[in-house]
Design a protein around this motif. Structure first.
Motif, PDB file in Angstrom:
ATOM      1  N   GLY A 252       7.540  -8.059  -2.450  1.00  0.00           N
ATOM      2  CA  GLY A 252       7.356  -6.959  -3.387  1.00  0.00           C
ATOM      3  C   GLY A 252       6.154  -7.133  -4.261  1.00  0.00           C
ATOM      4  N   GLY A 253       5.703  -6.031  -4.831  1.00  0.00           N
ATOM      5  CA  GLY A 253       4.548  -6.069  -5.704  1.00  0.00           C
ATOM      6  C   GLY A 253       4.876  -5.671  -7.117  1.00  0.00           C
ATOM      7  N   GLY A 254       6.181  -5.715  -7.475  1.00  0.00           N
ATOM      8  CA  GLY A 254       6.565  -5.309  -8.815  1.00  0.00           C
ATOM      9  C   GLY A 254       6.543  -3.808  -9.004  1.00  0.00           C
ATOM     10  N   LEU A 255       6.600  -3.044  -7.894  1.00  0.00           N
ATOM     11  CA  LEU A 255       6.521  -1.589  -7.972  1.00  0.00           C
ATOM     12  C   LEU A 255       7.821  -0.903  -7.594  1.00  0.00           C
ATOM     13  N   GLY A 256       8.743  -1.628  -6.946  1.00  0.00           N
ATOM     14  CA  GLY A 256       9.956  -1.003  -6.422  1.00  0.00           C
ATOM     15  C   GLY A 256      10.790  -0.313  -7.478  1.00  0.00           C
ATOM     16  N   LEU A 257      11.022  -0.962  -8.623  1.00  0.00           N
ATOM     17  CA  LEU A 257      11.859  -0.366  -9.662  1.00  0.00           C
ATOM     18  C   LEU A 257      11.135   0.767 -10.386  1.00  0.00           C
ATOM     19  N   ALA A 258       9.798   0.653 -10.510  1.00  0.00           N
ATOM     20  CA  ALA A 258       9.026   1.760 -11.101  1.00  0.00           C
ATOM     21  C   ALA A 258       9.133   2.997 -10.218  1.00  0.00           C
ATOM     22  N   ILE A 259       9.105   2.807  -8.906  1.00  0.00           N
ATOM     23  CA  ILE A 259       9.263   3.926  -7.978  1.00  0.00           C
ATOM     24  C   ILE A 259      10.669   4.512  -8.093  1.00  0.00           C
ATOM     25  N   VAL A 260      11.676   3.646  -8.233  1.00  0.00           N
ATOM     26  CA  VAL A 260      13.045   4.123  -8.393  1.00  0.00           C
ATOM     27  C   VAL A 260      13.154   5.046  -9.598  1.00  0.00           C
ATOM     28  N   ARG A 261      12.632   4.601 -10.741  1.00  0.00           N
ATOM     29  CA  ARG A 261      12.723   5.441 -11.943  1.00  0.00           C
ATOM     30  C   ARG A 261      11.990   6.757 -11.750  1.00  0.00           C
ATOM     31  N   GLY A 262      10.781   6.710 -11.175  1.00  0.00           N
ATOM     32  CA  GLY A 262      10.021   7.936 -10.967  1.00  0.00           C
ATOM     33  C   GLY A 262      10.737   8.917 -10.067  1.00  0.00           C
ATOM     34  N   LEU A 263      11.342   8.430  -8.976  1.00  0.00           N
ATOM     35  CA  LEU A 263      12.042   9.313  -8.043  1.00  0.00           C
ATOM     36  C   LEU A 263      13.329   9.864  -8.659  1.00  0.00           C
ATOM     37  N   VAL A 264      14.052   9.016  -9.383  1.00  0.00           N
ATOM     38  CA  VAL A 264      15.298   9.480 -10.013  1.00  0.00           C
ATOM     39  C   VAL A 264      14.994  10.561 -11.045  1.00  0.00           C
ATOM     40  N   GLU A 265      14.005  10.329 -11.894  1.00  0.00           N
ATOM     41  CA  GLU A 265      13.669  11.311 -12.923  1.00  0.00           C
ATOM     42  C   GLU A 265      13.108  12.583 -12.319  1.00  0.00           C
TER      43      GLU A 265
ATOM     44  N   ASP B  48       9.022  -0.821 -15.741  1.00  0.00           N
ATOM     45  CA  ASP B  48       7.590  -0.649 -15.938  1.00  0.00           C
ATOM     46  C   ASP B  48       6.826  -1.053 -14.683  1.00  0.00           C
ATOM     47  N   VAL B  49       5.672  -0.427 -14.504  1.00  0.00           N
ATOM     48  CA  VAL B  49       4.856  -0.716 -13.331  1.00  0.00           C
ATOM     49  C   VAL B  49       4.398  -2.172 -13.355  1.00  0.00           C
ATOM     50  N   ALA B  50       4.600  -2.874 -12.240  1.00  0.00           N
ATOM     51  CA  ALA B  50       4.141  -4.247 -12.034  1.00  0.00           C
ATOM     52  C   ALA B  50       4.825  -5.259 -12.948  1.00  0.00           C
TER      53      ALA B  50
ATOM     54  N   VAL C 199       0.842  -1.205   0.000  1.00  0.00           N
ATOM     55  CA  VAL C 199       0.000   0.000   0.000  1.00  0.00           C
ATOM     56  C   VAL C 199       0.874   1.251   0.000  1.00  0.00           C
ATOM     57  N   ASP C 200       1.971   1.236   0.776  1.00  0.00           N
ATOM     58  CA  ASP C 200       2.889   2.384   0.770  1.00  0.00           C
ATOM     59  C   ASP C 200       3.476   2.605  -0.623  1.00  0.00           C
ATOM     60  N   ASP C 201       3.845   1.512  -1.303  1.00  0.00           N
ATOM     61  CA  ASP C 201       4.380   1.634  -2.660  1.00  0.00           C
ATOM     62  C   ASP C 201       3.347   2.226  -3.612  1.00  0.00           C
ATOM     63  N   LEU C 202       2.113   1.779  -3.485  1.00  0.00           N
ATOM     64  CA  LEU C 202       1.046   2.315  -4.339  1.00  0.00           C
ATOM     65  C   LEU C 202       0.848   3.803  -4.103  1.00  0.00           C
ATOM     66  N   PHE C 203       0.885   4.196  -2.842  1.00  0.00           N
ATOM     67  CA  PHE C 203       0.720   5.618  -2.522  1.00  0.00           C
ATOM     68  C   PHE C 203       1.862   6.444  -3.118  1.00  0.00           C
TER      69      PHE C 203
ATOM     70  N   GLY D  66      17.550   2.123  -1.129  1.00  0.00           N
ATOM     71  CA  GLY D  66      16.976   0.969  -0.436  1.00  0.00           C
ATOM     72  C   GLY D  66      16.246   0.028  -1.368  1.00  0.00           C
ATOM     73  N   ASN D  67      15.450   0.576  -2.293  1.00  0.00           N
ATOM     74  CA  ASN D  67      14.717  -0.279  -3.238  1.00  0.00           C
ATOM     75  C   ASN D  67      15.667  -1.080  -4.121  1.00  0.00           C
ATOM     76  N   LEU D  68      16.730  -0.430  -4.591  1.00  0.00           N
ATOM     77  CA  LEU D  68      17.684  -1.136  -5.452  1.00  0.00           C
ATOM     78  C   LEU D  68      18.420  -2.224  -4.674  1.00  0.00           C
ATOM     79  N   LEU D  69      18.778  -1.939  -3.440  1.00  0.00           N
ATOM     80  CA  LEU D  69      19.466  -2.946  -2.630  1.00  0.00           C
ATOM     81  C   LEU D  69      18.573  -4.152  -2.346  1.00  0.00           C
ATOM     82  N   ILE D  70      17.338  -3.899  -1.912  1.00  0.00           N
ATOM     83  CA  ILE D  70      16.418  -4.992  -1.609  1.00  0.00           C
ATOM     84  C   ILE D  70      16.125  -5.811  -2.859  1.00  0.00           C
ATOM     85  N   ASN D  71      15.958  -5.130  -3.988  1.00  0.00           N
ATOM     86  CA  ASN D  71      15.710  -5.847  -5.243  1.00  0.00           C
ATOM     87  C   ASN D  71      16.887  -6.760  -5.585  1.00  0.00           C
ATOM     88  N   ALA D  72      18.125  -6.250  -5.398  1.00  0.00           N
ATOM     89  CA  ALA D  72      19.311  -7.060  -5.699  1.00  0.00           C
ATOM     90  C   ALA D  72      19.423  -8.246  -4.747  1.00  0.00           C
TER      91      ALA D  72
END
Length: 333
Positions: free
Chosen positions: A297-310, A282-284, A167-171, A234-240
Motif C-alpha cells: 500500500g501507499g497510504g492511500l487506501g483509507l483516503a480512497i475509502v472516505r472519498g468514495l463513502v462521502e 488523511d492522504v498518505a 498508480v491506480d490508487d492515485l488515479f 476491499g480496501n477495508l478488508l485488505i487494510n485489516a
C-alpha cells in the motif's frame, strides 16, 4: 448666516457627544463581531442625528411640532436601519467565515498534495531501485543459479504489480478530489459484495495466517455504485488483514438502520493510538508505526475509502475495540 453657523455648531456638538464614545466602542469591537460593529455604527449615526436635532431645538430654530415629528421619524428610521444592519452584519460575518474556511481548506489541500508527492516519491523510488539492481544482476550474469533467477523474476513481478496498484490508487484519488467521479447508484445486495471481497482477500489473509469471517446472515440492500462499493469493502478488508498479526481474525458484520444499511470491519490488530485516529483517513497517513513498502500500500487506501463513502452520501468512522479496531461504514438505503 449667523443662524446657519449656530445650526452647524449644534449639529457638530451633537455628533461629537455621541460619535467619540461610539468610535471607542467600535475600536473595541473591530476584532470581535462584524454584526455588532455594523449595528453600533448605525446606532451611533442615528443617535448623533437625534442629539443634533435636540440641540437645535434647544436653540429654538424649529417648532415643537417639527421637533416631535423628527424625534419620532428619526428613531423609527434608526430601528429599521438597525434591523437591516443586523441582517447585513450576519451575512458579512457568514461570508467572512466561509472565506476563512475556504482558505483553510486550500491550505490543507496544498499541504496534503505536498505530503502525497513526498510519499509517492518514496514509495516509487525504493522498489524502482530494487528492480533496477535485480535487472542489472540478471543482465550482467551475476546471478545464474536457476532458483535465484526465478526468485528475482518473481520479485520484479511483485514490485511491478505493487507500483501498478499505487498508480491506480492515485488515479482514483485524483478523480475523487477533482470531482470527476461519476456514480451510478443502484440497489446492491451488500452480502454479495462482502462475499466477493472476502474471497478476494482470502489468499493474502491465508499467506499471513489471518482468518477472515463474514459474521452476518441477513445482509441489507444499499443504494450505491457497485464497483465503488466493492472498492470500499476491499480496501477495508485488505487494510485489516495487513495489520492483523498471525492467528488473528478479521470480522465483517452488517445490518440495517433507519437511514440505510451499514457494515463494519473489525480486526485484532491491538488497537490504534488515539493520536492517530483523527488522521487515519488523511492522504498518505501511515500512523506512528513505521510502514515500509513491504507492508504493502501507499497510504492511500483509507483516503480512497472516505472519498468514495462521502461521494455516496455516507459516513465512515473508526474506533478502538477490545484487542483491535473497528471501521464502520453507513450507506444510504
Amino acid at each position: 448666516m449667523d443662524d446657519l453657523v449656530a445650526i452647524a455648531m449644534s449639529a457638530l456638538t451633537g455628533a461629537l457627544i455621541v460619535g467619540v464614545p461610539g468610535a471607542l466602542v467600535l475600536r473595541a469591537l473591530h476584532r470581535r463581531s462584524v454584526t455588532a460593529s455594523v449595528c453600533v455604527l448605525l446606532a451611533v449615526t442615528v443617535l448623533a442625528v437625534v442629539a443634533g436635532i435636540t440641540l437645535v431645538a434647544e436653540q429654538m430654530f424649529i417648532s415643537d411640532h417639527d421637533q416631535h415629528v423628527l424625534l419620532i421619524v428619526v428613531p423609527v428610521a434608526g430601528l429599521v436601519s438597525l434591523g437591516i444592519g443586523w441582517w447585513l452584519g450576519r451575512r458579512l460575518a457568514r461570508d467572512a467565515m466561509w472565506a476563512a474556511d475556504a482558505r483553510d481548506r486550500e491550505r490543507r489541500l496544498e499541504a496534503s498534495r505536498r505530503d502525497l508527492i513526498a510519499w509517492v516519491s518514496h514509495d516509487l523510488r525504493t522498489p524502482l531501485a530494487g528492480m533496477r539492481a535485480m535487472t542489472e544482476a540478471l543482465e550482467d550474469g551475476v546471478v545464474t543459479d536457476p532458483v535465484t533467477v526465478a526468485d528475482y523474476h518473481r520479485r520484479i513481478r511483485a514490485e511491478n504489480d505493487r507500483m501498478a496498484a499505487l498508480v491506480d490508487d492515485l488515479f482514483e484519488l485524483s478523480r475523487i478530489h477533482a470531482g470527476l467521479l461519476r456514480l451510478a447508484p443502484v440497489d446492491v445486495p451488500l452480502g454479495e459484495v462482502v462475499s466477493d471481497a472476502v474471497a478476494a482477500a482470502s489468499p493474502v489473509a491465508s499467506s499471513r495466517g489471518v482468518h477472515v469471517v463474514a459474521a452476518t446472515e441477513q445482509w441489507p440492500t444499499v443504494r450505491a455504485s457497485e464497483p465503488e462499493l466493492s472498492r470500499i469493502v476491499g480496501n477495508l478488508l485488505i487494510n485489516a488483514v495487513r495489520y492483523t498479526p498471525s492467528d488473528g481474525t478479521v470480522t465483517v458484520t452488517g445490518g440495517r438502520e433507519a437511514s440505510g444499511g451499514w457494515f463494519a470491519v473489525s480486526d485484532t490488530c491491538g488497537g490504534i493510538p488515539d493520536v492517530d485516529l483523527p488522521h487515519l483517513f488523511d492522504v498518505a497517513f501511515r500512523g506512528s508505526r513505521a510502514r515500509t513498502p513491504s507492508a504493502g500500500g501507499g497510504g492511500l487506501g483509507l483516503a480512497i475509502v472516505r472519498g468514495l463513502v462521502e461521494a455516496h452520501g455516507g459516513r465512515v468512522e473508526v474506533g478502538n475495540i477490545a484487542g483491535g479496531c473497528r471501521f464502520l461504514v453507513r450507506m444510504p438505503g
